[in-house]
Scaffold this active site. Structure first.
Site, PDB file in Angstrom:
ATOM      1  N   CYS A  42       7.293  10.034  17.788  1.00 25.00           N
ATOM      2  CA  CYS A  42       8.097   8.889  18.471  1.00 25.00           C
ATOM      3  C   CYS A  42       9.002   8.352  17.557  1.00 25.00           C
ATOM      4  CB  CYS A  42       7.327   7.811  19.362  1.00 25.00           C
ATOM      5  SG  CYS A  42       6.459   8.715  20.579  1.00 25.00           S
ATOM      6  N   TYR A  89      23.165  10.603  16.703  1.00 19.93           N
ATOM      7  CA  TYR A  89      21.973  10.382  17.733  1.00 19.93           C
ATOM      8  C   TYR A  89      21.902  11.864  18.574  1.00 19.93           C
ATOM      9  CZ  TYR A  89      18.307   8.761  20.552  1.00 19.93           C
ATOM     10  OH  TYR A  89      17.047   8.487  21.449  1.00 19.93           O
ATOM     11  N   SER A 111       5.764   0.621  18.224  1.00 16.87           N
ATOM     12  CA  SER A 111       6.691   0.085  19.084  1.00 16.87           C
ATOM     13  C   SER A 111       6.887   0.815  20.271  1.00 16.87           C
ATOM     14  CB  SER A 111       8.006  -0.234  18.283  1.00 16.87           C
ATOM     15  OG  SER A 111       9.125  -0.508  19.178  1.00 16.87           O
ATOM     16  N   VAL A 157       8.288   8.736   8.046  1.00 20.54           N
ATOM     17  CA  VAL A 157       8.084   9.995   8.323  1.00 20.54           C
ATOM     18  C   VAL A 157       8.914  10.677   7.345  1.00 20.54           C
ATOM     19  CG1 VAL A 157       7.799   9.604  10.872  1.00 20.54           C
ATOM     20  CG2 VAL A 157      10.051   9.635   9.936  1.00 20.54           C
ATOM     21  N   PHE A 164      14.769   3.918  28.348  1.00 21.81           N
ATOM     22  CA  PHE A 164      13.722   3.073  28.433  1.00 21.81           C
ATOM     23  C   PHE A 164      14.119   1.824  27.773  1.00 21.81           C
ATOM     24  CE2 PHE A 164      11.884   7.182  28.197  1.00 21.81           C
ATOM     25  CZ  PHE A 164      10.812   7.085  29.190  1.00 21.81           C
TER      26      PHE A 164
HETATM   27  N1  LIG Z   1      14.264   3.946  24.470  1.00 24.17           N
HETATM   28  C1  LIG Z   1      14.974   4.989  24.914  1.00 24.17           C
HETATM   29  O1  LIG Z   1      15.873   4.657  25.967  1.00 24.17           O
HETATM   30  C2  LIG Z   1      14.918   6.437  24.493  1.00 24.17           C
HETATM   31  C3  LIG Z   1      15.359   7.552  25.185  1.00 24.17           C
HETATM   32  C4  LIG Z   1      15.232   8.721  24.773  1.00 24.17           C
HETATM   33  C5  LIG Z   1      14.679   8.967  23.607  1.00 24.17           C
HETATM   34  N2  LIG Z   1      14.207   7.625  23.084  1.00 24.17           N
HETATM   35  C6  LIG Z   1      13.608   8.428  21.699  1.00 24.17           C
HETATM   36  O2  LIG Z   1      12.056   8.075  21.874  1.00 24.17           O
HETATM   37  C7  LIG Z   1      11.558   7.383  20.413  1.00 24.17           C
HETATM   38  C8  LIG Z   1      10.971   6.189  20.381  1.00 24.17           C
HETATM   39  O3  LIG Z   1      11.751   5.407  20.763  1.00 24.17           O
HETATM   40  P1  LIG Z   1      11.847   3.758  21.136  1.00 24.17           P
HETATM   41  O4  LIG Z   1      12.490   3.668  22.221  1.00 24.17           O
HETATM   42  O5  LIG Z   1      10.208   3.722  21.122  1.00 24.17           O
HETATM   43  O6  LIG Z   1      12.089   2.959  19.647  1.00 24.17           O
HETATM   44  P2  LIG Z   1      11.409   1.851  19.089  1.00 24.17           P
HETATM   45  O7  LIG Z   1      12.611   1.214  18.074  1.00 24.17           O
HETATM   46  O8  LIG Z   1      10.862   0.924  20.079  1.00 24.17           O
HETATM   47  O9  LIG Z   1      10.422   2.533  18.169  1.00 24.17           O
HETATM   48  C9  LIG Z   1      10.879   3.352  17.042  1.00 24.17           C
HETATM   49  C10 LIG Z   1       9.523   3.182  15.942  1.00 24.17           C
HETATM   50  O10 LIG Z   1       9.812   4.129  15.122  1.00 24.17           O
HETATM   51  C11 LIG Z   1       9.589   3.738  13.809  1.00 24.17           C
HETATM   52  N3  LIG Z   1      10.448   4.246  12.895  1.00 24.17           N
HETATM   53  C12 LIG Z   1      11.698   4.235  12.421  1.00 24.17           C
HETATM   54  N4  LIG Z   1      12.236   4.999  11.448  1.00 24.17           N
HETATM   55  C13 LIG Z   1      10.810   5.416  10.857  1.00 24.17           C
HETATM   56  C14 LIG Z   1      10.402   6.038   9.620  1.00 24.17           C
HETATM   57  N5  LIG Z   1      11.547   6.370   9.032  1.00 24.17           N
HETATM   58  N6  LIG Z   1       9.323   6.390   9.441  1.00 24.17           N
HETATM   59  C15 LIG Z   1       8.168   5.780  10.511  1.00 24.17           C
HETATM   60  N7  LIG Z   1       8.436   5.009  11.531  1.00 24.17           N
HETATM   61  C16 LIG Z   1       9.977   4.784  11.597  1.00 24.17           C
HETATM   62  C17 LIG Z   1      10.187   1.926  14.042  1.00 24.17           C
HETATM   63  O11 LIG Z   1       9.544   1.240  13.049  1.00 24.17           O
HETATM   64  C18 LIG Z   1       9.617   1.740  15.521  1.00 24.17           C
HETATM   65  O12 LIG Z   1       8.185   1.503  15.449  1.00 24.17           O
HETATM   66  C19 LIG Z   1      12.772   7.726  19.430  1.00 24.17           C
HETATM   67  O13 LIG Z   1      12.778   8.962  18.938  1.00 24.17           O
HETATM   68  C20 LIG Z   1      13.893   7.734  20.457  1.00 24.17           C
HETATM   69  O14 LIG Z   1      15.189   8.267  19.919  1.00 24.17           O
HETATM   70  C21 LIG Z   1      14.236   6.600  23.140  1.00 24.17           C
END
Ligand SMILES: NC(=O)c1ccc[n+]([C@@H]2O[C@H](COP(=O)([O-])OP(=O)(O)OC[C@H]3O[C@@H](n4cnc5c(N)ncnc54)[C@H](O)[C@@H]3O)[C@@H](O)[C@H]2O)c1
Length: 276
Positions: free
Chosen positions: A108, A185, A37, A82, A218
């Site tokens: 991620c 967070y 994702s 994870v 994002f």
């Molecule tokens: N989207 C944003 O605006 C943003 C901004 C800054 C940082 N981030 C960080 O980027 C990373 C990715 O975020 P995203 O927006 O793509 O999120 P997302 O929800 O699209 O993807 C996160 C993925 O992590 C997986 N996941 C969750 N818990 C898990 C676990 N215990 N074991 C294995 N997989 C697990 C989920 O199934 C999902 O596929 C995250 O760490 C998030 O904190 C996101």
């Protein structure tokens, strides 16, 4: 995902490369947590489209299996949490067994909750369980993947610069600029930032580089999972929150990969992404 013409043409060329192969970034196989994702998926697509292999490490309930099948023979799915030692070890072993080596791990996987430390209107404190869950997945999960992945990377033959592999972690702008409701967070992302330097120092003698990126907003399922009120609040602090920036993230990963340290004199670094 939108690909420009150049990328489309690269994709066509790269699909005829011998397998297994190294991507233009110099990596053979990347383990990408949360790879089914958002930012993780963009990174997996980036790796496969550029000639490397990728193991999607994501929860069994995710779309990882279908995505790996769609992405072809250079992609595999490892259903895993994870925070589980056994799950992550299996994913690391899968990378070696299926693709010969592991030389990149991109963290991620992450979760978020939005709740004030105390909701005085409802006379309700932040759930301790929620706080601990976010810390566990985001910090302990990231560390779990790092510690097991580098065991495998340590077996790689060093390249001409003495490098055996690379770890890319995902923090967040919230690590430095947490907003209302982001106590859990922000703490979790600050933890990732804090452990980056000691881990990088631990692993430098083995030629394993460690970087943490701290992106802004994002449009991904993680953001979509937050209440509309919270999304709007965060969006107001970001000039262009409605665009998809997953492709940008994948390119950002490439930037780090390309930034090879000069004889280990450059310390590990943390960069806040530009908010476009
Ligand atoms: N989207 C944003 O605006 C943003 C901004 C800054 C940082 N981030 C960080 O980027 C990373 C990715 O975020 P995203 O927006 O793509 O999120 P997302 O929800 O699209 O993807 C996160 C993925 O992590 C997986 N996941 C969750 N818990 C898990 C676990 N215990 N074991 C294995 N997989 C697990 C989920 O199934 C999902 O596929 C995250 O760490 C998030 O904190 C996101």
């Amino acid at each position: 995902m939108v690909l420009n013409a150049l990328e489309k043409s690269k994709k066509v060329i790269l699909t005829v490369q011998p397998f297994p192969s190294r991507c233009e970034d110099g990596f053979t196989c990347g383990l990408v947590t949360g790879g089914s994702s958002g930012l993780g998926l963009a990174t997996v697509e980036r790796l496969v489209q550029n000639g490397a292999s990728a193991v999607i490490l994501d929860l069994p309930s995710s779309d990882g299996a279908a995505l790996a099948e769609k992405l072809g023979e250079r992609c595999a799915f490892a259903p895993a949490d994870v925070t589980s030692e056994a799950d992550v070890q299996s994913a690391v072993s899968l990378a070696r067994e299926k693709f010969g080596k592991l030389d990149l791990a991109v963290n991620c996987a992450g979760i978020a909750v939005a709740f004030k430390t105390y909701n005085f209107k409802k006379d309700l404190p932040h759930s301790l369980e929620d706080f601990q869950r976010v810390i566990n997945v985001n910090i302990a999960g990231t560390f779990n993947v790092i510690r097991l992945a580098v065991g495998e990377m340590g077996k790689n033959e060093p390249d001409a610069d003495g490098h055996r592999g690379c770890i890319i972690n995902t923090a967040s702008v919230a690590a430095f600029d947490g907003q209302v409701g982001q106590a859990a967070y922000s703490a979790s992302k600050g933890g990732i930032v804090g452990m980056t330097l000691p881990i990088a120092r631990d692993l430098a003698p083995m030629g394993i580089r460690v970087v943490t990126i701290a992106p802004g907003l994002f449009s991904t399922p993680l953001l979509a999972g937050l209440p509309e009120k919270v999304r709007s609040f965060l969006a107001d602090r970001c000039p262009s929150p409605r665009k998809r920036y997953t492709l940008l993230f994948a390119h950002l990963g490439k930037v780090f990969i390309l930034l090879k340290p000069i004889k280990c004199t450059i310390p590990p670094f943390i960069v806040k992404t530009i908010k476009l």
